[in-house]
Design a protein around this motif. Structure first.
Motif, PDB file in Angstrom:
ATOM      1  N   SER A   1       0.847  -1.185   0.000  1.00  0.00           N
ATOM      2  CA  SER A   1       0.000   0.000   0.000  1.00  0.00           C
ATOM      3  C   SER A   1       0.882   1.235   0.000  1.00  0.00           C
ATOM      4  O   SER A   1       2.034   1.192   0.448  1.00  0.00           O
TER       5      SER A   1
ATOM      6  N   ASP B   1       0.581   5.926  -0.369  1.00  0.00           N
ATOM      7  CA  ASP B   1      -0.282   7.095  -0.411  1.00  0.00           C
ATOM      8  C   ASP B   1      -0.724   7.382  -1.841  1.00  0.00           C
ATOM      9  O   ASP B   1      -0.058   6.995  -2.804  1.00  0.00           O
TER      10      ASP B   1
ATOM     11  N   PRO C   1     -15.513  12.976   0.498  1.00  0.00           N
ATOM     12  CA  PRO C   1     -15.956  12.680   1.872  1.00  0.00           C
ATOM     13  C   PRO C   1     -17.206  13.435   2.307  1.00  0.00           C
ATOM     14  O   PRO C   1     -17.971  12.939   3.137  1.00  0.00           O
TER      15      PRO C   1
ATOM     16  N   ASP D   1      -6.192  14.367   3.595  1.00  0.00           N
ATOM     17  CA  ASP D   1      -7.343  13.536   3.965  1.00  0.00           C
ATOM     18  C   ASP D   1      -7.707  12.509   2.893  1.00  0.00           C
ATOM     19  O   ASP D   1      -8.868  12.112   2.766  1.00  0.00           O
ATOM     20  N   LEU D   2      -6.716  12.053   2.152  1.00  0.00           N
ATOM     21  CA  LEU D   2      -6.948  11.057   1.104  1.00  0.00           C
ATOM     22  C   LEU D   2      -6.421   9.701   1.561  1.00  0.00           C
ATOM     23  O   LEU D   2      -5.273   9.585   1.997  1.00  0.00           O
ATOM     24  N   SER D   3      -7.251   8.671   1.467  1.00  0.00           N
ATOM     25  CA  SER D   3      -6.854   7.332   1.894  1.00  0.00           C
ATOM     26  C   SER D   3      -5.790   6.761   0.956  1.00  0.00           C
ATOM     27  O   SER D   3      -5.702   7.153  -0.210  1.00  0.00           O
ATOM     28  N   PRO D   4      -4.975   5.811   1.437  1.00  0.00           N
ATOM     29  CA  PRO D   4      -3.950   5.218   0.571  1.00  0.00           C
ATOM     30  C   PRO D   4      -4.551   4.259  -0.442  1.00  0.00           C
ATOM     31  O   PRO D   4      -5.765   3.995  -0.439  1.00  0.00           O
ATOM     32  N   CYS D   5      -3.705   3.740  -1.309  1.00  0.00           N
ATOM     33  CA  CYS D   5      -4.133   2.763  -2.305  1.00  0.00           C
ATOM     34  C   CYS D   5      -3.354   1.471  -2.107  1.00  0.00           C
ATOM     35  O   CYS D   5      -2.334   1.438  -1.419  1.00  0.00           O
TER      36      CYS D   5
END
Length: 308
Positions: A168, A170, A218, A269-273
């Motif tokens: 995973s 960012d 969000p 505020d961005l979730s990882p991949c």
């Protein structure tokens, strides 16, 4: 009819699915694509064959008389291609083993991918590995059609395939270097309200399109999309560089694809991949896929550790 105007086997598969469902929505769900993408492909097929195949109203979808007449030939072509793939796979296995791996752009450079391939070569030197570079569209369609046995891709993935997560990382904002936010140390998603996202081809599964467009945001608002239909990372970065829109990309893209005109900015505020390996459910017991699955499980028994 010239070779360049011949229908593709992929288009014929779409037609057969639509003929079974007689409903664009249900057929699109089965094919992991949008209704508009399916409709566009059917129109392209009709243009190539120079005949109307589908009659559609607000209430029903039906085959025209020409569509009915051509359906057996379409089934025969698709069946012949499936048999060709089966025969090739059988020949490869009898010759000592062959594994065809799809590789999404940039995936080959990831340490997690290199570890898996190194382990595969060490443990199974008798398996010949071929690599096929796949784009946004092909990363799933190549699995479904049998062109590849497994694929190293970025998630999420649609139903009908199985997965082994490997790593995973960012996600970053990719924006034209001339844009005011390009010089910032980091941004929030709220700072990007109003920025259009460069749109990938509608043949790409919706779950993947939504995740990489961060749609919805969000706060529940929907992302704006450009009119592009990009199918690969190079086209995506070019559109961003021209200032047509923004994109969200894996953090490794900043190292693998540095270029003038494009800036990469962290998003707080961005979730990882996650990236990893996909294979069709029906191929999970093929010898090459079994070997690959076991290596993935041995290297990452608890799933994808962050930043590996």
């Amino acid at each position: 009819m010239s070779g360049g105007r011949d229908p593709s086997v992929h288009q014929l598969r779409l037609l057969l699915t639509l003929a079974e469902e007689l409903h664009f929505g249900r057929a699109a769900d089965r094919l992991f694509m949008t209704q508009s993408g399916l409709s566009r492909q059917i129109r392209a097929l009709e243009e190539r064959l120079r005949v109307k195949l589908i009659r559609s109203t607000t209430r029903r979808v039906e085959l025209t008389s020409a569509g009915q007449a051509l359906l057996p030939q379409a089934e025969a072509v698709v069946a012949a291609m499936d048999e060709l793939h089966r025969s090739a796979a059988l020949s490869a296995r009898s010759a000592g083993g062959r594994l065809v791996l799809g590789m999404f752009e940039g995936s080959a450079a990831l340490p997690s991918t290199r570890r898996v391939l190194a382990a595969l070569g060490h443990r199974h030197p008798d398996i010949a590995v071929d690599v096929l570079v796949v784009d946004f569209v092909e990363q799933v369609h190549a699995l479904r059609s049998g062109r590849v046995d497994a694929a190293f891709v970025y998630f999420p993935h649609p139903a009908g395939v199985q997965a082994a997560p490997l790593t995973s990382e960012d996600r970053l904002l990719c924006v034209a270097s001339t844009d005011p936010v390009a010089g910032r140390a980091e941004v929030d998603l709220a700072d990007l309200r109003g920025y259009p996202v460069v749109s990938v081809a509608e043949e790409v599964p919706q779950v993947w399109r939504d995740f990489w467009a961060v749609d919805p945001r969000p706060d529940g608002t929907r992302a704006r999309h450009t009119s592009h239909q990009v199918t690969n990372l190079e086209a995506l970065l070019s559109a961003v560089g021209f200032g047509d829109g923004i994109a969200f990309v894996p953090a490794s893209t900043r190292t693998l694809y540095p270029r003038p005109g494009v800036a990469y900015v962290p998003v707080r505020d961005l979730s990882p991949c996650t990236s990893g390996v996909l294979w069709p459910s029906e191929k999970r017991d093929d010898p090459g896929v079994v070997a690959l699955r076991r290596i993935c499980a041995d290297l990452h028994p608890d799933g994808a550790p962050p930043g590996t």
